[in-house]
Design an enzyme around this catalytic site. Sequence first.
Site, PDB file in Angstrom:
ATOM      1  N   ARG A 160       0.850  -1.180   0.000  1.00 33.19           N
ATOM      2  CA  ARG A 160       0.000   0.000   0.000  1.00 33.19           C
ATOM      3  C   ARG A 160       0.894   1.242   0.000  1.00 33.19           C
ATOM      4  NH1 ARG A 160      -3.515  -2.680  -1.506  1.00 33.19           N
ATOM      5  NH2 ARG A 160      -5.573  -3.081  -0.591  1.00 33.19           N
ATOM      6  N   HIS A 169       0.210  -0.769 -10.078  1.00 35.81           N
ATOM      7  CA  HIS A 169      -0.560  -1.661  -9.188  1.00 35.81           C
ATOM      8  C   HIS A 169      -0.912  -2.981  -9.890  1.00 35.81           C
ATOM      9  CE1 HIS A 169      -3.206  -1.621  -5.352  1.00 35.81           C
ATOM     10  NE2 HIS A 169      -2.827  -2.857  -5.647  1.00 35.81           N
TER      11      HIS A 169
END
Lengths: 305, 305
Positions: free
Chosen positions: A220, A268
């Site tokens: 994250r 991502h």
Amino acid sequence: MDVVICTAVVQDAWREALAEHLPEARIHIGADAPPSDYAVVWKPPAEFFARQPRLKALFSLGAGVDSLLAIPTLPRDVPLVRMEDAGMADQMVEYALYVALREFRRMPEYEAAQAAGRWAPRHARTRGGFTVGVLGLGVLGGEVARALSAFGFDVAGWSRAPKTIDGVHTEHGEAGLDAVLARSRVLLCFLPRTPHTERILDAARLARLPAGAAVVNLARGELIDDAALLEALDRGHVARAYLDVFAQEPLPADHRYWHHPGVHITPHVAALTDVAIASAQVADKIRRFEAGEAVGGIVDPGRGY
Amino acid sequence: MDVVICTAVVQDAWREALAEHLPEARIHIGADAPPSDYAVVWKPPAEFFARQPRLKALFSLGAGVDSLLAIPTLPRDVPLVRMEDAGMADQMVEYALYVALREFRRMPEYEAAQAAGRWAPRHARTRGGFTVGVLGLGVLGGEVARALSAFGFDVAGWSRAPKTIDGVHTEHGEAGLDAVLARSRVLLCFLPRTPHTERILDAARLARLPAGAAVVNLARGELIDDAALLEALDRGHVARAYLDVFAQEPLPADHRYWHHPGVHITPHVAALTDVAIASAQVADKIRRFEAGEAVGGIVDPGRGY
């Protein structure tokens, strides 16, 4: 039994896969579906939960549930289940091994030599003398630590609570974190995002890394203090950062990361949930809920993962 | 027993390591050493052999003996022994796995997207659907093929004579080569340099690769027709070349490879002989020669390896 799927992407693939594993279920799609027994979601709108008063369980399509826990309408009395692996660990191992090999075999140095037209062989190193640090030893971090150790790297792992992994030197707690950082030529982040882990990699912790280390974040964006990382990269103390996740995604067009020579960006994609594996996992857990059996991967909201 | 070491580099490290493994030997250094029983060499001067009339065996410090076989004064009646592995296979696996992962995980595409400031996720692929071709299935190529297969890649191997490796689809002969080339998203060269393999990767064979393939040469520069490879790179048919070896080394300053955007250069460092491992291997083989036992790695001069 009614199951509702509410995700921004691949809804049809999920409907098809889940129907195959749970032929007895009526499967609904979207935020305005009728009240259901189970919900499979990824970033649902806040109003989704107002229309779902009788959920027995809620499945997150990702391993990280930080964005879900941040939705104020999330029902606190319904078990929230996060994805466990579902093909993600293998992909994390690929990415982690790629970066570890790239750094271990000095590929960035050879790329710089090539750009300068220099033929500059360097001596070989041994894997056992090259330490890779792994922060977070859950399903994904634990599997990466095991794989890198099996490949012969010296692996130092850190987690909040004490953990033991064969072949991996593990530490925990504040002092343990500093010890792992001090040895990590490559530092891999697999921590969940919680109030305790936000900006855990700040200026002081980045300064504990050996000079020339590489920082890799596949978890994250919020785990890293971006300004501190850029400052450490500018100084050269951190030689390179491999970043797959960001506090804001897509990464804003004017962010310094885009054009910093020491930063490698992927959008991502380090580990994508495999619909076939994940739908089988969800179907199995739904059957366990129905049978009153124990179910793995239930989130502790107080802990945040 | 007398042993002479004649190499351009690390002579002292070799003397020390060999003395440890063969305390009974008198060890000499350099091209003007007295006549000895065994010689350990890397690119010796041609006059070296005139001063060594009574050699029982000659050890090459490298796995490739092409430069040694090209010396006109090389005694043809003395067994020539090439290095077998000596830590090199592990290093070749590292390099091969690095490139395979880099290509499989689309890292060059993401680097190009980053340079253009583009956030552009692509779907995931499965290792089993990604074919890596391995040309040459000797000690090094065979070990790389096994390791890539164990990691889950689809591996197609090719050698001159038929060979079987568990988990690897193997081919041999001219038609077999074309079949392997046609499937190889990443093509790894581990062939010895012989009259049969020089420029084996010419324009016609490079054209058989799937569009966008990557060519990796960790063996000998002469295996590739450089002009044909550059032409295939210019067209984009070959997307990238990872080159560790070159017909002329160091690679001449004006060579187009240096600044071609699709070419990644390393300065002949893919696998360095580990002196500790290699000296133990040489000492063991000297003992076997002395005892009249079978010795592995003896070169067939007619075959060239």
